[in-house]
Write an enzyme that holds these catalytic residues in place. Structure first.
Site: not given
Length: 298
Positions: A208, A239-241
């Site tokens: 990521l 989101l995705d962090e």
């Protein structure tokens, strides 16, 4: 048997895990070690970290009760009133023999689910899977062969809020302390992510924040990447962090076609997710904002 005898630990040695964090200062390790020694507790492992950037101190201690130790309930009460109060600690003493109750969420891909169930069977993950929730029916036979409850919750724009409410009901009614997104291909709402903060782990098929969205390995191929990675992290409304727990990487080159990258990626995803779940179950992860401290020692 006297009341004093009843307050003593059983003959068989019992191990416990102490997690503690507080503002950094002098004498914390000495205070914890002295407290345990005075109660005839043997320290099997101790890890600590002083984060200069936040002035926070983190400690994970594995200790064993001896024949002369007080019962664990008394130790908890005395530690809370004494050392923890003195240093204003966030702390908890865990019993590692108690299996962590978990709900696993999946869609159609089976590799991460299969890997987690295998590791659970062979004793690598001390985890009781209370249910597997999916928005598709594809993996139902795999789940039910394991004797695990399968719950089908199809999601669309009209029923998303209702299905997320049902998911929370499942988590609460089964007493699950962990939710694992094992390639669950739905974005959780901000509200659900907040409700599951610190107890929901996701696997993402890249380092990521690179290669978000559809077909990440095809994106990687088009960019000529030389490293394929996977990231396991706690879920947050961003989101995705969310805070990263573990990452895995494999070196590749121009000979790898997209389908080969996918196979490499699957292995990385399984390893990163399993490691993150294991770290969480073994109480090795400390959260501070969007950062994690992960103790990897014995």
């Amino acid at each position: 048997m006297t009341p004093n005898d009843q307050a003593r630990a059983p003959q068989a040695p019992s191990e416990y895990i102490l997690n503690a964090s507080c503002r950094a200062g002098i004498g914390i390790v000495a205070a914890v070690a002295t407290f345990l020694a005075e109660r005839e507790c043997y320290i099997c492992a101790l890890e600590q970290f002083d984060d200069d950037s936040t002035a926070r101190f983190y400690l994970r201690a594995v200790f064993r009760l001896q024949v002369g130790s007080p019962a664990i309930g008394a130790i908890r009460a005395q530690f809370g009133d004494g050392v923890a109060h003195r240093f204003d600690m966030d702390w908890k003493i865990h019993d590692p023999l108690e299996a962590v109750r978990a709900v696993i969420m999946v869609s159609k891909d089976d590799h991460c689910l299969d890997d987690l169930l295998y590791r659970r069977r062979n004793g690598e993950l001390n985890m009781a899977v209370t249910a597997v929730v999916s928005n598709h029916l594809d993996l139902r036979p795999m789940v039910e062969r394991e004797g695990i409850r399968f719950i089908f919750l199809p999601v669309n724009a009209d029923n998303k809020a209702q299905q997320e409410a049902r998911l929370l009901e499942v988590v609460e009614e089964t007493g699950a302390g962990l939710v694992i997104l094992a390639r669950y291909m739905q974005i959780l709402s901000d509200e659900l992510a907040r409700r599951l903060a610190g107890r929901c782990i996701n696997i993402h098929h890249s380092f990521l924040p690179g290669f978000k969205g559809a077909k990440p390995y095809h994106q990687a191929y088009d960019r000529g990447v030389k490293l394929i990675g996977a990231t396991a992290h706690y879920v947050t409304p961003d989101l995705d962090e969310g805070p990263i727990i573990e990452q895995m990487v494999t070196r590749v080159d121009h000979n790898f076609r997209p389908e080969q990258l996918v196979r490499v990626g699957r292995d990385n995803e399984c390893m990163a997710l399993a490691a993150a779940v294991k770290f969480h179950i073994e109480r090795r992860v400390f959260l501070h904002g969007n950062k994690t401290i992960v103790f990897r020692g014995p």
